[in-house]
Design an enzyme around this catalytic site. Structure first.
Site, PDB file in Angstrom:
ATOM      1  N   HIS A  76     -18.507   5.959   0.573  1.00  0.00           N
ATOM      2  CA  HIS A  76     -18.943   6.258   1.985  1.00  0.00           C
ATOM      3  C   HIS A  76     -20.559   6.774   1.999  1.00  0.00           C
ATOM      4  O   HIS A  76     -20.922   7.019   3.453  1.00  0.00           O
ATOM      5  CB  HIS A  76     -18.074   7.305   2.636  1.00  0.00           C
ATOM      6  CG  HIS A  76     -16.599   6.948   2.751  1.00  0.00           C
ATOM      7  ND1 HIS A  76     -15.987   5.803   2.878  1.00  0.00           N
ATOM      8  CD2 HIS A  76     -15.600   7.724   1.716  1.00  0.00           C
ATOM      9  CE1 HIS A  76     -14.809   6.013   2.633  1.00  0.00           C
ATOM     10  NE2 HIS A  76     -14.295   6.792   2.138  1.00  0.00           N
ATOM     11  N   SER A 129      -6.982   3.951  -5.900  1.00  0.00           N
ATOM     12  CA  SER A 129      -8.158   4.314  -5.188  1.00  0.00           C
ATOM     13  C   SER A 129      -8.223   6.068  -5.104  1.00  0.00           C
ATOM     14  O   SER A 129      -7.647   6.744  -4.933  1.00  0.00           O
ATOM     15  CB  SER A 129      -7.902   4.047  -3.640  1.00  0.00           C
ATOM     16  OG  SER A 129      -9.036   4.184  -2.799  1.00  0.00           O
ATOM     17  N   CYS A 172       0.785  -1.082   0.132  1.00  0.00           N
ATOM     18  CA  CYS A 172       0.104  -0.058   0.153  1.00  0.00           C
ATOM     19  C   CYS A 172       0.761   1.207  -0.173  1.00  0.00           C
ATOM     20  O   CYS A 172       1.697   1.379   0.937  1.00  0.00           O
ATOM     21  CB  CYS A 172      -0.859  -0.013   1.441  1.00  0.00           C
ATOM     22  SG  CYS A 172      -1.858   1.607   1.415  1.00  0.00           S
ATOM     23  N   CYS A 217     -11.135  15.284   3.643  1.00  0.00           N
ATOM     24  CA  CYS A 217     -12.216  14.274   4.167  1.00  0.00           C
ATOM     25  C   CYS A 217     -12.462  14.395   5.868  1.00  0.00           C
ATOM     26  O   CYS A 217     -11.236  14.115   6.148  1.00  0.00           O
ATOM     27  CB  CYS A 217     -12.167  12.759   3.584  1.00  0.00           C
ATOM     28  SG  CYS A 217     -11.989  12.771   1.690  1.00  0.00           S
ATOM     29  N   SER A 269     -13.987   5.527  -3.269  1.00  0.00           N
ATOM     30  CA  SER A 269     -14.136   6.051  -1.929  1.00  0.00           C
ATOM     31  C   SER A 269     -15.645   6.582  -1.996  1.00  0.00           C
ATOM     32  O   SER A 269     -15.601   7.791  -2.355  1.00  0.00           O
ATOM     33  CB  SER A 269     -13.149   6.527  -1.157  1.00  0.00           C
ATOM     34  OG  SER A 269     -11.854   5.829  -1.127  1.00  0.00           O
TER      35      SER A 269
HETATM   36  N1  SAH Z   1      -7.388   9.291  -1.205  1.00  0.00           N
HETATM   37  C1  SAH Z   1      -7.650   8.149  -2.057  1.00  0.00           C
HETATM   38  C2  SAH Z   1      -6.783   6.860  -1.438  1.00  0.00           C
HETATM   39  C3  SAH Z   1      -6.053   7.274   0.163  1.00  0.00           C
HETATM   40  S1  SAH Z   1      -7.333   6.823   1.519  1.00  0.00           S
HETATM   41  C4  SAH Z   1      -9.110   7.758  -1.328  1.00  0.00           C
HETATM   42  O1  SAH Z   1      -9.632   8.652  -0.662  1.00  0.00           O
HETATM   43  O2  SAH Z   1      -9.768   6.959  -1.803  1.00  0.00           O
HETATM   44  C5  SAH Z   1      -7.586   5.143   1.184  1.00  0.00           C
HETATM   45  C6  SAH Z   1      -9.123   4.394   1.979  1.00  0.00           C
HETATM   46  O3  SAH Z   1      -9.002   4.695   3.306  1.00  0.00           O
HETATM   47  C7  SAH Z   1      -9.890   5.446   1.278  1.00  0.00           C
HETATM   48  O4  SAH Z   1     -10.997   4.465   0.893  1.00  0.00           O
HETATM   49  C8  SAH Z   1     -10.446   6.214   2.347  1.00  0.00           C
HETATM   50  O5  SAH Z   1     -11.778   6.634   2.480  1.00  0.00           O
HETATM   51  C9  SAH Z   1     -10.349   5.335   3.819  1.00  0.00           C
HETATM   52  N2  SAH Z   1      -9.972   6.014   4.825  1.00  0.00           N
HETATM   53  C10 SAH Z   1      -9.635   7.191   5.164  1.00  0.00           C
HETATM   54  N3  SAH Z   1      -9.860   7.573   6.343  1.00  0.00           N
HETATM   55  C11 SAH Z   1     -10.471   6.436   7.238  1.00  0.00           C
HETATM   56  C12 SAH Z   1     -10.689   6.155   8.461  1.00  0.00           C
HETATM   57  N4  SAH Z   1     -10.527   6.889   9.427  1.00  0.00           N
HETATM   58  N5  SAH Z   1     -11.215   4.944   8.639  1.00  0.00           N
HETATM   59  C13 SAH Z   1     -11.555   4.099   7.552  1.00  0.00           C
HETATM   60  N6  SAH Z   1     -11.285   4.096   6.238  1.00  0.00           N
HETATM   61  C14 SAH Z   1     -10.587   5.553   6.058  1.00  0.00           C
HETATM   62 FE1  SF4 Z   2      -7.116  12.509   0.839  1.00  0.00          FE
HETATM   63 FE2  SF4 Z   2      -8.372   9.820   0.581  1.00  0.00          FE
HETATM   64 FE3  SF4 Z   2      -8.027  10.967   3.281  1.00  0.00          FE
HETATM   65 FE4  SF4 Z   2      -9.832  11.783   1.410  1.00  0.00          FE
HETATM   66  S1  SF4 Z   2      -9.710   9.849   2.478  1.00  0.00           S
HETATM   67  S2  SF4 Z   2      -8.575  12.986   2.755  1.00  0.00           S
HETATM   68  S3  SF4 Z   2      -8.893  11.685  -0.436  1.00  0.00           S
HETATM   69  S4  SF4 Z   2      -6.564  10.491   1.734  1.00  0.00           S
END
Ligand code: SAH
Ligand code: SF4
Length: 355
Positions: A207, A182, A98, A109, A205
């Protein structure tokens, strides 16, 4: 020039005073055999020393953590003045890495620790590829899969990310379908992906199934609402022929109720993407800057049942432990083993993966 940021031609130039076959030997060791330069003992020691100096590594390890069964390993690296994380996850049939694509993330986010910390800088292709190789050096198994689920939004750093994908594919021989990008829904980047020659796997992603709720979790939804993201995802699926995965972090009482499952099932059962939609349910990893809690396991299993009843496949991931395929995506505030003299807050983009 860094070790994995040097082309074969540049290497040939550097080794112009050596016999021709040395270029092939070095290239072979670095990319095909994937071994650290120091252990490529078929090369004379003096040459190894010279290369080590001329082609420095881009990443310096700050911390390294291994879970009890040594199936999950994480690194915190210094990349210049930025810090990024990488996770190696092994199972009998595969070894996945990863990778981070940016130091920090600008997408904000609300539930994500990387997003809460803000954007630092884009990573270069060699810094991304080196994460895979450094993990490979520590892995008794050959790395078979790469997921862009560490820190950062890969499609916001498109060119460097795509260069890294091409290197992984062409030089390391990792098949495109075993490379997963992703995205939080950067629609222009998704459209570009649909026009690339390599059929990489896409994860989106999501959600939430409605725009108001999604926008509260994922600010980018104001710019690219769900319908546009799903349309672009269908475009990618059509171009690659690969099933798209939708990531869904279960937040207790917020997006994990039966009505949310029914809404998601309606949305995705009607989604026209090739291969259909697959939903990955992950319990939220709590972060300091967000009040939400993880969905209880039974809520997520009920959620998955409702999706399946409407023909949408779904899996529930565990948050912790050696669950090899667990999704990444969260910074942790503190490394398990802080190095001496290091700051007490560091980043862990893949805390879902274990330890
Ligand atoms: N920015 C991209 C890839 C990195 S984040 C994206 O958002 O897809 C990778 C994954 O981890 C994403 O699916 C994101 O939604 C998830 N993620 C981020 N924070 C999280 C958390 N606190 N708990 C569970 N999944 C989380
Ligand atoms: Fe960035 Fe992915 Fe985290 Fe959203 S979930 S803040 S896109 S790393």
């Amino acid at each position: 020039m860094t070790r994995y940021g040097t082309t074969r031609d540049e290497l040939a130039e550097l080794l112009a005073d050596e016999p021709r076959y040395r270029v092939d030997q070095v290239w072979d060791a670095l990319w095909r055999r994937r071994v650290p330069l120091e252990t490529a003992t078929e090369l004379p020691g003096a040459l190894r020393a010279r290369l080590a100096e001329a082609l420095p590594l881009a990443l310096t390890p700050l911390t390294e953590q291994t879970d009890a069964d040594d199936l999950t390993r994480k690194w915190l690296w210094a990349a210049g003045d930025a810090q990024v994380e990488t996770v190696l996850m092994r199972s009998p049939r595969r070894a996945s890495v990863c990778v981070s694509s940016q130091a920090g993330c600008a997408m904000g986010c609300t539930f994500c620790a990387t997003g809460q910390a803000g954007f630092e800088r884009h990573l270069h292709a060699d810094e991304i590829v080196e994460q895979v190789l450094r993990a490979q050096h520590a892995s008794p198994q050959r790395v078979t899969n790469v997921v862009y689920m560490g820190m950062g939004e890969p499609l916001a750093n498109y060119d460097e990310v795509w260069s890294s994908v091409e290197l992984l594919h062409t030089e390391l021989g990792i098949s495109a379908r075993r490379i997963t990008i992703s995205t939080v829904g950067v629609v222009p980047g998704m459209r570009r992906l649909a026009h690339e020659g390599l059929p990489v796997t896409l994860a989106v992603s999501l959600h939430a199934a409605d725009d108001a709720l999604r926008a509260a979790l994922v600010p980018l939804n104001h710019r690219y609402p769900i319908a546009e993201v799903l349309d672009a995802a269908a475009d990618v699926a059509g171009a690659t022929g690969r099933r798209v995965t939708f990531e869904y972090a279960g937040i207790a009482g917020v997006n994990d109720q039966p009505m949310h499952a029914e809404a998601l099932a309606r949305l995705l059962s009607a989604w026209p993407g090739v291969g259909g939609a697959h939903v990955n349910l992950i319990p939220l990893n709590p972060t300091g800057g967000f009040p939400g809690r993880a969905s209880p396991s039974r809520a997520l299993h009920d959620f998955a049942r409702r999706l399946r009843a409407r023909g949408v496949t779904a899996t529930v991931r565990r948050t912790r432990g050696a669950s090899i395929d667990a999704a990444c995506g969260q910074l942790r505030r503190r490394p398990l083993i802080p190095p001496e003299g290091s700051p007490s807050t560091t980043m862990d983009p893949c805390a879902n993966t274990g330890s």
